[in-house]
Design a protein around this motif. Structure first.
Motif, PDB file in Angstrom:
ATOM      1  N   THR A  83      46.234  63.217  54.066  1.00  0.00           N
ATOM      2  CA  THR A  83      45.814  62.995  52.675  1.00  0.00           C
ATOM      3  C   THR A  83      46.928  62.215  51.910  1.00  0.00           C
ATOM      4  O   THR A  83      47.847  62.600  52.262  1.00  0.00           O
ATOM      5  CB  THR A  83      45.301  64.281  51.859  1.00  0.00           C
ATOM      6  OG1 THR A  83      46.336  65.214  51.839  1.00  0.00           O
ATOM      7  CG2 THR A  83      44.122  65.013  52.793  1.00  0.00           C
ATOM      8  N   TRP A  84      46.449  61.503  50.937  1.00  0.00           N
ATOM      9  CA  TRP A  84      47.387  60.712  50.133  1.00  0.00           C
ATOM     10  C   TRP A  84      47.724  61.701  48.806  1.00  0.00           C
ATOM     11  O   TRP A  84      46.787  61.849  48.330  1.00  0.00           O
ATOM     12  CB  TRP A  84      47.207  59.300  49.919  1.00  0.00           C
ATOM     13  CG  TRP A  84      48.161  58.517  49.165  1.00  0.00           C
ATOM     14  CD1 TRP A  84      47.848  58.169  47.859  1.00  0.00           C
ATOM     15  CD2 TRP A  84      49.410  58.185  49.377  1.00  0.00           C
ATOM     16  NE1 TRP A  84      49.085  57.676  47.197  1.00  0.00           N
ATOM     17  CE2 TRP A  84      49.892  57.704  48.338  1.00  0.00           C
ATOM     18  CE3 TRP A  84      50.297  58.477  50.519  1.00  0.00           C
ATOM     19  CZ2 TRP A  84      51.122  57.027  48.294  1.00  0.00           C
ATOM     20  CZ3 TRP A  84      51.468  57.836  50.613  1.00  0.00           C
ATOM     21  CH2 TRP A  84      51.793  57.145  49.324  1.00  0.00           C
ATOM     22  N   ASP A  85      49.048  62.071  48.568  1.00  0.00           N
ATOM     23  CA  ASP A  85      48.973  62.657  47.303  1.00  0.00           C
ATOM     24  C   ASP A  85      49.720  61.718  46.319  1.00  0.00           C
ATOM     25  O   ASP A  85      49.968  62.341  45.226  1.00  0.00           O
ATOM     26  CB  ASP A  85      49.865  64.197  47.680  1.00  0.00           C
ATOM     27  CG  ASP A  85      51.317  63.720  48.227  1.00  0.00           C
ATOM     28  OD1 ASP A  85      51.671  62.626  48.319  1.00  0.00           O
ATOM     29  OD2 ASP A  85      51.918  64.758  48.421  1.00  0.00           O
ATOM     30  N   GLY A  86      50.137  60.490  46.735  1.00  0.00           N
ATOM     31  CA  GLY A  86      50.926  59.824  45.788  1.00  0.00           C
ATOM     32  C   GLY A  86      52.338  60.026  45.533  1.00  0.00           C
ATOM     33  O   GLY A  86      52.868  59.356  44.493  1.00  0.00           O
ATOM     34  N   ALA A  87      52.653  60.721  46.347  1.00  0.00           N
ATOM     35  CA  ALA A  87      54.192  61.002  45.975  1.00  0.00           C
ATOM     36  C   ALA A  87      54.937  60.064  46.747  1.00  0.00           C
ATOM     37  O   ALA A  87      54.560  59.460  47.700  1.00  0.00           O
ATOM     38  CB  ALA A  87      54.386  62.646  46.438  1.00  0.00           C
TER      39      ALA A  87
END
Length: 136
Positions: free
Chosen positions: A132-136
């Motif tokens: 999943t992409w968490d944007g961090a």
């Protein structure tokens, strides 16, 4: 960043033979009498001859019985069953059953020097199956 992998072993000849047979690495060069460079992985692997009982990085002697460390290497393979058979024939010991996950298959090994390894076979999109992409 450049990554180098260093593995302490009690005997360079025995260790070189194991890693060449188990993982298909190739000897590159010797660095003095106590270091063997192996290539064939994404990072070079340096076998460092360190006698059992010699001082380790902490206040305890180096040992080559099975030991645990929070850092280990995963070897990504195309065919887990064939790679496992090859590693076992070279002298590795299997620790536990082959496990399956959404991203692929994994099995834990211990080499003749007590170091833990995992063989991974990615299936489908590999880790992207669970990422999943968490944007961090």
């Amino acid at each position: 960043m450049r990554l180098l992998i260093n593995i302490d072993v009690p005997d360079l000849s025995t260790a070189s033979s194991f890693y060449i047979a188990a993982f298909g690495l190739k000897p590159a060069r010797r660095l003095g009498e106590s270091v063997q460079e192996l290539v064939g992985a994404e990072a070079p692997i340096y076998l460092l001859r360190k006698d059992a009982g010699s001082d380790a990085a902490v206040d305890r002697p180096r040992e080559y019985a099975r030991h645990w460390t929070p850092v280990h290497c995963d070897v990504v393979v195309e065919d887990l069953d064939a790679s496992l058979a090859r590693a076992l024939a070279a002298g590795a010991r299997q620790e536990g059953a082959i496990r399956e996950a959404a991203w692929g298959r994994i099995v834990q090994l211990v080499d003749p020097f007590g170091h833990g390894w995992c063989l991974l076979q990615f299936l489908g999109r590999g880790y992207d199956e669970i990422a999943t992409w968490d944007g961090a």
